[in-house]
Scaffold this active site. Structure first.
Site, short mmCIF file in Angstrom:
data_model
loop_
_atom_site.label_atom_id
_atom_site.label_comp_id
_atom_site.label_asym_id
_atom_site.label_seq_id
_atom_site.Cartn_x
_atom_site.Cartn_y
_atom_site.Cartn_z
N GLU A 487 0.81 -1.22 0.00
CA GLU A 487 0.00 0.00 0.00
C GLU A 487 0.85 1.27 0.00
OE1 GLU A 487 -2.57 0.64 3.35
OE2 GLU A 487 -1.26 -0.46 4.69
N HIS A 503 2.99 -25.66 -2.14
CA HIS A 503 1.75 -25.94 -2.90
C HIS A 503 1.52 -24.89 -3.99
CE1 HIS A 503 0.59 -29.11 -0.13
NE2 HIS A 503 1.05 -28.34 0.83
C1 AGP Z 1 -4.20 -0.51 6.70
O1 AGP Z 1 -2.87 -0.02 6.60
C2 AGP Z 1 -5.13 0.18 5.74
N1 AGP Z 1 -5.08 1.57 5.87
C3 AGP Z 1 -6.53 -0.41 5.77
O2 AGP Z 1 -6.40 -1.76 5.41
C4 AGP Z 1 -7.30 -0.34 7.11
O3 AGP Z 1 -6.72 -1.20 8.05
C5 AGP Z 1 -8.73 -0.82 6.85
O4 AGP Z 1 -9.33 0.08 5.95
C6 AGP Z 1 -9.58 -0.92 8.12
O5 AGP Z 1 -9.72 0.33 8.72
P1 AGP Z 1 -10.33 0.40 10.20
O6 AGP Z 1 -9.39 -0.31 11.09
O7 AGP Z 1 -10.43 1.86 10.48
O8 AGP Z 1 -11.67 -0.27 10.17
#
Ligand code: AGP
Length: 607
Positions: A487, A503
């Site tokens: 990301e 696998h």
């Molecule tokens: C993690 O680095 C991301 N920014 C993203 O996956 C994030 O964890 C996800 O959108 C969940 O967000 P939340 O914990 O605020 O629900």
């Protein structure tokens, strides 16, 4: 974390304080307020909302030379006007950043003495305690007496209506900084608040107090002894100052993790008695005691925390756990048994898919416990109970300190349930609690080697992809490490259970593919070594996360990052730190905006 600013001097204090609060807005907050001397009395203006809402409360701007201000990130007491700072009792007005661990006990004692309270905050008790001592004492002496029974973390700025032009600040486990200038003196939780007026600062240390007056200041310890401290000159520009001197919020938040975890533990666990404060989960004990199954729902990084939490809950509390992604759970018509506790993990508390999952669980009349970082968020409000991580605002889109505080929270919940279910003896729980308290210090020791990780990162910025391998509870950490890299560096990366490599993914291995292996000394360590052999024999590049002093894994690795020993549950918190740094340095070296990566939002509030 809350923001504090105070000023006393020749300039217009109200203007300086309001301006300073605006420079602290980046920290995140839900309410704000100011207090200032005006014609011999202290006036207070405060509100839920933003600084602009606070400014609207002024029909005209009184000229005052002494004032304090506060932006509140709610931890105890929902966001509201009556919970906003400054708080007042009698002649005392103050603002506070931190958590008073024993505030309930102190509040009960004060109520028994006839005190009445107007807010739900822990802060308000400090006004009462100081006012109780102020008779024929100076403000600083009254504060010293008042703080003796107080446990927890605090940075406070205090004014006494009978001592105009004076501001007293004290810090313990929360930052408090003094700014010096020809025209007056400043007090703030962070440099940006007054950087426009002063670059000569003194960082107070724990147990130190500053007494500010327009024409001078004194610093003393809480035994009343003078303390000599030299100022330092800050040459940051304002943007750098918001990041505490770090280049990015993400790096600042990675380095904040020792404090974030310490704050999340504060007031929740007692190492001496091995007790866990169930009331911090804001859910009836009967619900926890009758829980026969657990369904964890979350997204992204929070989902990875849930996957790791399954190992903790199943192995420590012996409760069967299922984990699902919010967007899948909400549409698959899940069959959930009656005594299933649904745990929603969400940093923002606003992720649409997770909230939808909560609503699905509620529709099936199941109890929901949220693990959340934002007090009063939708998820928190719609759940039956909520355990707040105290990571403070997480500004970087890539979640770091929220993740590790979620892991710590799941560990505490597992031990609480283990105690209620009788799956662990009290002595074992006490030992596991004491090991948790060592984690902030162990993270600090890893962070000291960040330059080693930066060097490794710089050698792999043009790779076509990365493979992250882990076994057992470290498989979710492999997933999280891969997500961090993806990301913010836009390089494809995949987390995989190490035992699954043969696998399929083993076909990917060649001398161009870095394989990050999470291999701490645990019961699956030997298996990991043979997986590393498989990678090595195909020419793969191994970057391994190993327990300090591990020579076997080192011999198989091209690059080694050592972490301190810890039990396998807590080792997850230590293992992810190098993975966060690896991703950060790859992304930065590639020149990307690691705080706001392309296509991503901090909170995915839509489907
Ligand atoms: C993690 O680095 C991301 N920014 C993203 O996956 C994030 O964890 C996800 O959108 C969940 O967000 P939340 O914990 O605020 O629900």
């Amino acid at each position: 974390m809350c923001g504090i600013i105070g000023y006393t001097g020749k300039e217009n204090a109200l203007q300086i304080v309001l301006e300073g609060l605006k420079r602290l807005e980046y920290r995140g907050y839900d309410s704000a307020g100011v207090a200032y001397f005006n014609k011999g009395t202290i006036e207070i203006k405060r509100c839920r909302g933003k600084i602009k809402d606070l400014e609207r409360l002024f029909s005209e701007r009184p000229v005052s030379n002494t004032g304090i201000g506060h932006t509140r990130w709610a931890t105890h007491g929902r966001p509201s006007e009556e919970n906003a700072h400054p708080h007042r009792y009698g002649r005392i007005v103050l603002v506070h950043n931190g958590i008073i661990e024993n505030y309930l006990e102190l509040k009960r004692e004060l109520i028994n003495k006839g005190h009445a309270f107007s807010s739900e905050t822990d802060t308000e008790i400090l006004c009462h305690l100081i006012d109780n001592h102020i008779d024929n004492k100076s403000l600083e002496d009254a504060i010293i007496e008042a703080l003796r029974p107080v446990k927890g973390a605090y940075a406070i700025a205090v004014m006494n209506e009978l001592e105009p032009e004076k501001i007293v600040g004290v810090r313990k486990d929360c930052p408090l900084i003094v700014g010096l200038s020809q025209n007056g003196h400043f007090l703030a939780s962070d440099v940006p608040a007054f950087l426009h007026y002063s670059r000569d600062v003194i960082f107070l240390d724990d147990g130190e107090m500053v007494i500010l007056k327009p024409d001078g200041f004194r610093i003393m310890n809480l035994d009343g002894e003078e303390v000599r401290k030299s100022s330092i000159h800050i040459d940051w520009n304002p943007v750098m100052a918001e990041k505490g001197g770090y280049k990015h919020f993400m790096l600042k938040e990675i380095f904040e993790q020792p404090r974030a975890i310490a704050d999340t533990l504060r007031g929740r666990i007692n190492p001496d008695s091995g007790e866990i404060a169930r009331e911090e989960f804001n859910i009836e004990e009967g619900i926890l005691r009758n829980t026969e199954r657990i369904m964890i729902v979350a997204c992204g990084t929070s989902y990875h925390a849930g996957l790791a939490g399954r190992y903790m809950l199943e192995e420590l509390a012996r409760i069967p756990v299922e984990v699902d992604i919010g967007s899948e759970f909400r549409y698959r018509k899940p069959v959930l048994e009656k005594n299933t506790l649904v745990i929603a993990i969400t940093q923002s508390g606003e992720t649409a898919d997770t909230i939808a999952a909560i609503r699905e669980a509620k529709a099936q009349e199941l109890r929901v416990l949220s693990i959340c970082n934002v007090l009063g968020s939708t998820a928190a409000r719609e759940s039956d109970g909520v355990f707040y991580t105290h990571a403070g605002p997480e500004i970087g889109v890539a979640s770091t300190k929220a993740f590790t505080t979620q892991l710590a929270s799941l560990y505490i919940l597992s031990l609480l349930l283990a105690g209620l279910k009788g799956s662990l003896k009290h002595e074992s729980i006490k030992k596991l609690i004491s090991e948790l308290l060592e984690i902030p210090h162990k993270i600090e020791s890893i962070l000291k080697h960040s330059s080693t990780i930066e060097t490794i990162a710089k050698q792999h910025i043009n790779r076509r992809g990365f493979l992250y391998l882990g076994r057992g509870i470290n498989y979710p950490i492999a997933l999280e490490g891969a997500l961090k890299l993806k990301e913010i560096s836009y390089i494809h990366a995949e987390g995989y259970p190490a035992g699954e490599m043969k696998h399929g993914p083993i076909a990917l291995i060649d001398e161009e593919l870095p394989v990050v292996v999470i291999a701490p000394k645990d019961e699956l360590y030997e298996k990991l070594l043979s997986n590393m052999q498989e990678v090595k024999s195909r020419g793969g590049i191994i970057i391994s996360i190993v327990t300090e002093g591990d020579r076997n894994a080192k011999e198989l690795s091209d690059y080694v990052i050592e972490i301190p020993p810890a039990n396998k549950y807590l080792s997850t918190i230590l293992s992810v730190i190098p993975l966060q740094l690896l991703a950060y340095y790859v992304g930065v070296t590639k020149g990307y905006d690691v705080d706001q990566p392309r296509n991503l939002a901090k909170s995915v509030t839509v489907e």
